[in-house]
Design a protein around this motif. Structure first.
Motif, PDB file in Angstrom:
ATOM      1  N   ILE A 140       0.833  -1.215   0.000  1.00 58.51           N
ATOM      2  CA  ILE A 140       0.000   0.000   0.000  1.00 58.51           C
ATOM      3  C   ILE A 140       0.867   1.266   0.000  1.00 58.51           C
ATOM      4  CG2 ILE A 140      -0.283   0.255   2.502  1.00 58.51           C
ATOM      5  CD1 ILE A 140      -3.219   0.964   1.973  1.00 58.51           C
ATOM      6  N   LEU A 141       2.096   1.137   0.493  1.00 58.18           N
ATOM      7  CA  LEU A 141       2.980   2.308   0.565  1.00 58.18           C
ATOM      8  C   LEU A 141       3.829   2.463  -0.698  1.00 58.18           C
ATOM      9  CD1 LEU A 141       4.305   1.768   4.211  1.00 58.18           C
ATOM     10  CD2 LEU A 141       2.675   3.506   3.482  1.00 58.18           C
ATOM     11  N   LYS A 192      15.095   9.309  -3.120  1.00 62.02           N
ATOM     12  CA  LYS A 192      14.989   8.746  -1.768  1.00 62.02           C
ATOM     13  C   LYS A 192      16.332   8.215  -1.274  1.00 62.02           C
ATOM     14  CE  LYS A 192      10.476   7.048  -1.251  1.00 62.02           C
ATOM     15  NZ  LYS A 192       9.904   8.047  -0.383  1.00 62.02           N
TER      16      LYS A 192
ATOM     17  N   LEU B  66       9.077  13.578   4.687  1.00 64.63           N
ATOM     18  CA  LEU B  66       8.196  13.053   3.640  1.00 64.63           C
ATOM     19  C   LEU B  66       9.018  12.406   2.525  1.00 64.63           C
ATOM     20  CD1 LEU B  66       5.621  15.980   3.429  1.00 64.63           C
ATOM     21  CD2 LEU B  66       5.144  13.658   4.244  1.00 64.63           C
ATOM     22  N   SER B  94       2.511   5.792   8.201  1.00 65.88           N
ATOM     23  CA  SER B  94       3.164   6.297   6.994  1.00 65.88           C
ATOM     24  C   SER B  94       2.154   6.503   5.865  1.00 65.88           C
ATOM     25  CB  SER B  94       4.246   5.305   6.561  1.00 65.88           C
ATOM     26  OG  SER B  94       4.700   5.625   5.282  1.00 65.88           O
ATOM     27  N   TYR B  95       1.242   5.560   5.709  1.00 69.37           N
ATOM     28  CA  TYR B  95       0.218   5.695   4.659  1.00 69.37           C
ATOM     29  C   TYR B  95      -0.676   6.893   4.952  1.00 69.37           C
ATOM     30  CZ  TYR B  95      -3.812   4.914   1.721  1.00 69.37           C
ATOM     31  OH  TYR B  95      -4.824   5.100   0.807  1.00 69.37           O
ATOM     32  N   LYS B  98       1.279  10.110   4.260  1.00 68.39           N
ATOM     33  CA  LYS B  98       1.660  10.203   2.848  1.00 68.39           C
ATOM     34  C   LYS B  98       0.446  10.580   1.988  1.00 68.39           C
ATOM     35  CE  LYS B  98       2.605   6.289  -0.021  1.00 68.39           C
ATOM     36  NZ  LYS B  98       2.902   6.546  -1.399  1.00 68.39           N
TER      37      LYS B  98
END
Lengths: 224, 468
Positions: A140-141, A192, B66, B94-95, B98
């Motif tokens: 999901i991330l 990142k 972020l 985190s989700y 985000k």
């Protein structure tokens, strides 16, 4: 081709890498604001430094609860990062190249150790990939950039391994390997992968926050 | 039709401005949220203002957080909402950040009404700003801090839960989270002395006594709903022989404005308390048994007030710190025979444990009052939020979510085997009361003051004279 890639392009990549890192660290520090962040960075520098040191100590070493709660993932993560950094910086071939170009050198590790470390990096990378593809929490991330970043990080190791063992056209794989390494160097400040140095910024900042404001002066040293 | 026309004539309930007049406040209070949330559904986003605010306030710390989030999901099981919702990936901290703040920053504030409503529902309905996730992130990313920031952005755009808008409005108008005026407060102090001086001769609640050692500051709920709490505090100070006072103006230390993200109001609120410290020239501040009051007045407050040192004008103690000091110095003596015999457990409030390090203070107090003290697991700075922090307890829109979240605390308490929970925090106290109401597990809960009062040895010279 080889001369260009291992000469001027390497120089440009290193320049972007170092200038990029320094610029971003300066941007980070300049962006800290005692009022917005609500941390008295300069007024309580001593408590801040203690907190920062504690934060780095607990997270550079596996003395934290996340490692205790997720031992497998964290073990793989530590292994991945340690091998990635040591194998690329202390590889004999790398040090020789740098010595030839810029007349500076440092200690090296035996090739067979670097070889194992390369395999460890690749294996850990595959572990991360599988986890990304299968674990619903990670799925999901995950965004496309997560795969790209992983590919950028793994490519120099995979190509380097192929080139070193001379399984196929050595010259070709060597060029691909150097190019991949250069892509990684250039990508570090802009993706990142910047956690390579921003990790330290972030940890130091949070360590200072806890050390200065959130109980650093009163608590018994929380390992945040 | 006619009704619609009528409602159109009414002044709007949703605005981007804080509530600063009694008329607006009464209108909001009377609405109970129905028209308010209807208006919110179609309330436009001022994207230009949002972008401007982001440019001015979203600096390197948050942008870096972020950016470097590795999307590793290690924060998932640190969040009680994730655990209580059967490991729902949509509850991963985190989700949550985000998909709200992360997107907002990426789009430079160019978002629509539905997006902002989702931000609001996430910032207040899926996060209590307990900061637990931040302690477990290998990169040191504190999502609780980011949700606090997001709340501020939401507030500035008018996308804020009904009760939070009212809460900050109360602070603007009354300098208190409830409609308690200075006169009401001073009257309550007098009343509590009158009620208790018969049993404690010489008892007083000194108002505005200049030069006292301690300035005691309360939570407005106490004078409004539990005045006995104020009496208990007075009796304990009296028995301990403290030189203390309560301020008239500046008597209230809590800040619903902090939960609401109304930073201008936070500043006004805390400056009131600081002004009282300076006016009364006290040596120290002691706040009541409230977690967010300590956070707002002592931990965050100095920064809102622009105090570069990060410190309030005088040292600020949470009530538990004063209690431990009084016990250790012998100012308060407890009767060991009256120690609680049954198993008892302790709730660690996020706002002064995880966020102010008072981890061992409450445990030392427990050693004075309980024979069979049982730790929850996890505990101290690793403890889970009670489930009602960050304003969650008070927001009707998220009551269902709150009640689901309470399951984690319920199971933690049940695992201790104790049926008695000590909680030196108003929000935790409420959440634990509500979890008993919802899940009926047969527990009792208490602040420290009534327990201490039950055990304290009254020095002979302070005992009421026997009638001849």
């Amino acid at each position: 081709m080889y001369e260009f890639i291992s000469g001027p392009l390497a120089l440009i990549s290193f320049a972007i890498f170092f200038v990029g890192i320094i610029t971003r660290i300066v941007w980070y520090v300049k962006g800290l604001d005692w009022r917005l962040d609500r941390v008295a960075y300069t007024e309580k520098l001593g408590a801040g430094i203690t907190g920062a040191a504690r934060s780095l100590f607990h997270w550079l070493l596996p003395f934290n609860r996340t490692t205790a709660n997720h031992p497998v993932f964290m073990a793989v993560t530590y292994l991945f990062h340690i091998c990635l950094v040591i194998a690329s910086i202390f590889l004999v071939a790398h040090v020789v190249l740098i010595e030839e170009s810029w007349s500076i050198s440092w200690i090296t590790i035996p090739d067979y150790i670097a070889d194992y470390m390369t395999l460890a990096v690749i294996a850990a990378g595959i572990f991360f990939l599988i986890r990304r593809l299968t674990d619903p929490n990670v799925k999901i991330l995950t965004t496309a950039s997560d795969y790209i970043v992983l590919a950028i990080a793994l490519a120099p190791f995979i190509t380097g391994y192929i080139a070193y063992h001379q399984w196929m056209d050595y010259k070709f794989w060597l060029i691909v390997h150097i190019l991949c390494g250069e892509i990684m160097l250039i990508a570090i400040p802009f993706t990142k992968l910047s956690h390579f140095f921003l990790f330290f910024c972030s940890r130091i900042q949070l360590g200072m926050d806890y050390g200065i404001k959130r109980g650093g002066a009163k608590g018994r040293g929380i390992a945040w | 039709m006619a009704e619609e026309a009528k409602s159109q004539d009414l002044p709007p309930l949703v605005t981007r401005k804080p509530v600063k007049t009694k008329e607006e406040l009464d209108l909001l209070l009377a609405d109970r949220g129905v028209r308010y949330y209807k208006e919110l559904e179609v309330f436009p986003v001022d994207t230009a203002a949002l972008k401007k605010t982001l440019d001015a306030t979203c600096k390197s710390r948050i942008r870096t957080w972020l950016e470097i989030c590795a999307h590793c999901s290690l924060c998932a099981d640190t969040c009680f909402f994730y655990l209580a919702n059967d490991n729902d990936p949509k509850q991963i901290p985190s989700y949550k950040i985000k998909s709200t703040l992360g997107e907002l920053v990426k789009r430079k504030g160019d978002v629509d009404t539905q997006f902002m409503i989702n931000c609001m529902d996430t910032a207040w309905g899926k996060c209590t700003c307990c900061n637990r996730c931040g302690m477990y992130c290998p990169h040191g990313i504190d999502m609780g801090v980011m949700f606090g920031y997001l709340r501020g952005l939401c507030f500035s755009q008018g996308f804020v839960p009904h009760e939070m808008k009212i809460g900050s409005g109360m602070h603007w108008i009354y300098n208190a989270q409830m409609d308690v005026t200075v006169e009401d407060y001073v009257d309550t102090c007098k009343w509590m002395v009158e009620e208790n001086e018969e049993y404690y001769p010489g008892l007083e609640i000194p108002v505005d006594k200049v030069g006292a050692d301690i300035m005691y500051v309360v939570n407005a709920r106490e004078p409004k709903h539990y005045p006995q709490d104020l009496a208990e505090a007075a009796i304990l100070f009296h028995l301990a022989g403290e030189s203390w006072t309560v301020p008239s103006k500046g008597w209230e230390g809590t800040s619903l404005a902090m939960f609401a993200g109304d930073w201008a109001c936070c500043k006004q609120q805390v400056e009131n308390v600081y002004a009282a410290m300076e006016r009364l020239k006290v040596k120290r501040y002691v706040g009541t048994e409230c977690g967010h009051q300590h956070r707002a007045t002592i931990t965050e407050g100095p920064y809102w007030a622009g105090r570069k040192s990060g410190d309030p004008p005088v040292p600020g103690l949470h009530y538990v710190e004063w209690v431990l000091e009084a016990l250790e110095t012998g100012k308060l003596k407890l009767d060991p025979a009256k120690k609680i015999k049954e198993p008892v457990t302790l709730q660690d409030p996020c706002n002064y444990i995880r966020n102010h390090g008072l981890t061992d203070v409450t445990r030392k107090i427990m050693s004075y009052i309980a024979e069979d003290f049982r730790e929850m697991s996890p505990n101290r700075e690793h403890n889970f939020c009670c489930g009602g922090g960050g304003g969650m307890n008070g927001i009707g829109r998220y009551r269902k979510e709150r009640n689901i979240g309470l399951k984690v605390k319920r199971d933690q308490i049940l695992a201790t085997g104790a049926k008695f929970v000590v909680s030196a925090c108003h929000n935790c106290w409420d959440a634990i009361r509500d979890l008993e109401e919802v899940y009926k597990i047969g527990i009792k809960w208490s602040f420290l003051k009534p327990i201490l009062l039950d055990m304290v040895i009254v020095p002979d010279h302070l005992k009421p004279k026997e009638e001849e």
